[in-house]
Design an enzyme around this catalytic site. Structure first.
Site, mmCIF file in Angstrom:
data_model
loop_
_atom_site.group_PDB
_atom_site.id
_atom_site.type_symbol
_atom_site.label_atom_id
_atom_site.label_comp_id
_atom_site.label_asym_id
_atom_site.label_seq_id
_atom_site.Cartn_x
_atom_site.Cartn_y
_atom_site.Cartn_z
ATOM 1 N N CYS A 239 0.802 -1.229 0.000
ATOM 2 C CA CYS A 239 0.000 0.000 0.000
ATOM 3 C C CYS A 239 0.834 1.279 0.000
ATOM 4 O O CYS A 239 0.292 2.367 -0.186
ATOM 5 C CB CYS A 239 -0.937 0.012 1.205
ATOM 6 S SG CYS A 239 -2.103 -1.366 1.235
ATOM 7 N N HIS A 318 12.611 1.091 4.983
ATOM 8 C CA HIS A 318 12.376 -0.321 4.672
ATOM 9 C C HIS A 318 12.870 -1.172 5.831
ATOM 10 O O HIS A 318 14.039 -1.112 6.217
ATOM 11 C CB HIS A 318 13.122 -0.702 3.389
ATOM 12 C CG HIS A 318 12.535 -1.888 2.679
ATOM 13 N ND1 HIS A 318 12.298 -3.091 3.302
ATOM 14 C CD2 HIS A 318 12.124 -2.042 1.389
ATOM 15 C CE1 HIS A 318 11.771 -3.940 2.432
ATOM 16 N NE2 HIS A 318 11.659 -3.332 1.267
ATOM 17 N N HIS A 402 -1.657 19.811 7.036
ATOM 18 C CA HIS A 402 -2.561 18.727 6.633
ATOM 19 C C HIS A 402 -1.821 17.388 6.677
ATOM 20 O O HIS A 402 -0.643 17.304 6.317
ATOM 21 C CB HIS A 402 -3.120 18.970 5.231
ATOM 22 C CG HIS A 402 -3.774 20.300 5.073
ATOM 23 N ND1 HIS A 402 -5.021 20.589 5.593
ATOM 24 C CD2 HIS A 402 -3.337 21.445 4.470
ATOM 25 C CE1 HIS A 402 -5.329 21.844 5.304
ATOM 26 N NE2 HIS A 402 -4.328 22.379 4.629
ATOM 27 N N HIS A 406 -2.430 6.962 5.356
ATOM 28 C CA HIS A 406 -2.995 5.852 4.577
ATOM 29 C C HIS A 406 -4.177 5.230 5.302
ATOM 30 O O HIS A 406 -4.072 4.811 6.461
ATOM 31 C CB HIS A 406 -1.917 4.804 4.324
ATOM 32 C CG HIS A 406 -2.444 3.492 3.841
ATOM 33 N ND1 HIS A 406 -3.284 3.376 2.747
ATOM 34 C CD2 HIS A 406 -2.273 2.227 4.315
ATOM 35 C CE1 HIS A 406 -3.583 2.107 2.565
ATOM 36 N NE2 HIS A 406 -2.998 1.392 3.503
ATOM 37 N N HIS A 435 -14.197 5.612 5.445
ATOM 38 C CA HIS A 435 -15.639 5.396 5.507
ATOM 39 C C HIS A 435 -16.272 5.381 4.120
ATOM 40 O O HIS A 435 -17.081 4.517 3.811
ATOM 41 C CB HIS A 435 -16.296 6.484 6.354
ATOM 42 C CG HIS A 435 -17.784 6.534 6.222
ATOM 43 N ND1 HIS A 435 -18.426 7.446 5.408
ATOM 44 C CD2 HIS A 435 -18.747 5.761 6.761
ATOM 45 C CE1 HIS A 435 -19.732 7.241 5.469
ATOM 46 N NE2 HIS A 435 -19.954 6.236 6.283
ATOM 47 N N ASN A 439 -10.397 0.834 2.115
ATOM 48 C CA ASN A 439 -8.956 0.799 1.889
ATOM 49 C C ASN A 439 -8.714 0.591 0.399
ATOM 50 O O ASN A 439 -8.857 -0.519 -0.111
ATOM 51 C CB ASN A 439 -8.323 -0.326 2.719
ATOM 52 C CG ASN A 439 -6.817 -0.399 2.553
ATOM 53 O OD1 ASN A 439 -6.236 0.251 1.682
ATOM 54 N ND2 ASN A 439 -6.171 -1.189 3.386
#
Length: 512
Positions: A239, A318, A402, A406, A435, A439
């Site tokens: 993702c 990573h 802001h 994710h 909502h 995802n």
């Protein structure tokens, strides 16, 4: 005016607080901290003002004889002046020619599926039951996950998943990929008025669906992109691959001439549905939904005026060298041979560690000096004095207006809100995206940015922090700066529903 009096006692919540001194103390500390940040931030300016004043006073008191003497002195040192000027010009030229090119985000588009692809909770559970693939405990587990997930009743499934039985073919997966990618790209080219043949770099990221020819080749074929286009297809990166794709585009735009780069981020559900009963592999069924984005980047200085944002930083972390981190999001087969993606119970702890490493690198790049000094002072006190001092958590609210976290799940957003000490307003875009769209994997951070724009909250100079997590395990950050007061682009994903948001999400249900 007569003074209002009442013989009635104060209601319990209206009685004078006995903790008023504590409240005043917290208010005073708040303003002391604000004063400290202001002082450190403007320290150089505050020091230069007296220096400039002294120079001006001295210059005003200089008589003509002193001025003439200074001029004669400069004449005798003409060679030195010329050499210094030459070095200054040479240094400035080298700096201008070697500094990184600014990367502009001209515009982006998020795919919004047609309304007939919406899937309500009841429909999800009915189809799961009618498929005959799940036992009763597995069905009940999925029902509980849905209720607590933070997803709404209007997320989307691909067309193949609305069929009974589901049409899980390669052709159906290609159809889903085409609908998402082409839908986002059509909107992007329409809004920016860029011809597809003007695109010099194309990067597509999709973790679980990697056909041959590749997804990037499908786009080249559809839009008849030019033959010398530099195309890349990123697979299996989870993702957070959207930020990785942005980083790759940034590096390519640094070394290639004036051109455009298009980054397409998506995921594919059709061939990656899990039809088993292992609980750790059932969670993705409940969270992942259809979505995708297309982003247009430019290295042309002429595009600055019409662009929305400028890319400031990309920081990648990573943790794949650690075995637990490597296996915490793992595609495998269960005991019965059914494939799916397993989520480890250690996922949140591993994500927290990856985030800590990421912000350790990002912090010095974005935090004001005042926050860096506080962090350094706490660290030194802890090391030298061996004191039991809690590590100072930098206030990232001073660095960003802001936050686009994710929308991997409700727990992910909750954890970052807590660890970064954010306010509910800072995570509103992430919660509402989860909502409304679920995802959507690597594209979720763009739905969140679109939400902020649709609410009219993005002003010139505002800074945006996009944070994404992915298998491997990875935590990646992208920092953008608004070049103008940003208005939502036409036909955005929130255009027909933004007035309904935000909604209040509670355990076990949703309340307007």
């Amino acid at each position: 005016m007569a003074e209002f009096q009442s013989s009635q006692p104060y209601p319990p919540r209206c009685q004078p607080s006995r903790r008023l001194p504590d409240f005043l103390q917290s208010v005073n500390l708040k303003y002391v901290k604000l004063g400290y940040h202001y002082l450190i931030t403007h320290l150089l300016t505050l020091l230069l003002i007296p220096l400039m004043a002294v120079i001006l006073v001295q210059a005003s008191q200089m008589n003509p004889d002193d001025a003439l003497e200074l001029w004669v002195h400069l004449q005798y040192n003409l060679v030195s002046v010329l050499v210094c000027s030459a070095f200054l010009v040479f240094g400035s030229t080298v700096y201008i020619m070697t500094r990184p090119r600014p990367i502009y985000l001209v515009d982006y588009a998020c795919y919004k599926p047609p309304s007939h692809l919406k899937v309500a909770f009841a429909q999800f559970m009915e189809h799961s039951k009618l498929s005959g693939k799940f036992d009763e405990p597995a069905l009940e587990f999925q029902r509980k996950i849905l209720e607590r997930s933070g997803l709404g009743e209007e997320t989307y499934f691909p067309d193949a998943m609305h069929q009974l039985p589901p049409r899980l073919s390669m052709a159906a997966a290609r159809e889903e990929a085409e609908q998402v990618m082409f839908g986002a790209l059509d909107k992007l080219f329409s809004n920016t008025r860029i011809r597809p043949k003007d695109v010099g770099i194309l990067i597509v990221n999709c973790s679980l669906f990697n056909p041959t020819p590749s997804l990037s080749a499908m786009i080249v074929n559809k839009y008849k992109l030019r033959g010398n286009i530099r195309s890349f297809n990123l697979g299996g990166m989870g993702c957070s691959a959207g930020v990785i794709a942005i980083d790759l585009a940034k590096d390519l735009l640094q070394v290639h001439g004036s051109t455009y780069a298009v980054v397409v981020s998506t995921e594919n559900i059709t061939q990656n549905w899990y039809f088993g009963n292992k609980r750790s592999m059932l969670i993705p069924n409940c969270l992942f939904r259809v979505g995708g984005s297309a982003v247009l980047l430019s290295n042309k200085s002429s595009d600055k005026r019409r662009s929305k944002y400028e890319l400031v930083h990309v920081v990648r972390t990573h943790k794949g060298a650690d075995d637990k981190a490597f296996r915490c999001v793992y595609q495998e087969q269960d005991e019965t041979g059914k494939p799916g993606v397993s989520l480890s119970k250690d996922l949140m702890a591993i994500a927290g560690g990856a985030l800590k490493t990421n912000i350790t690198t990002l912090g010095p790049l974005v935090l004001p000096v005042s926050e860096q000094l506080l962090f350094f002072a706490t660290l030194v006190a802890k090391k030298l004095l061996n004191a039991k001092i809690k590590p100072y958590i930098p206030d990232f609210k001073l660095a960003f207006e802001h936050f686009c976290i994710h929308a991997g799940g409700r727990a992910v957003i909750d954890e970052l809100e807590k660890n970064l000490q954010l306010l509910p307003g800072h995570v509103e875009a992430s919660r509402m995206t989860l909502h409304r769209f679920g995802n959507t994997s690597s594209s979720s951070i763009w739905y969140e940015l679109s939400y902020t724009e649709a609410k009219g909250r993005m002003r010139k100079g505002h800074r945006v922090w996009q944070i994404a997590f992915g298998s491997g395990f990875k935590c990646n950050s992208a920092v953008w700066k608004a070049l103008k007061t940003v208005k939502p682009s036409p036909d955005g994903p929130w255009e027909d529903c933004i007035n309904e948001y935000p909604v209040q999400i509670l355990d076990g249900g949703l309340h307007q």
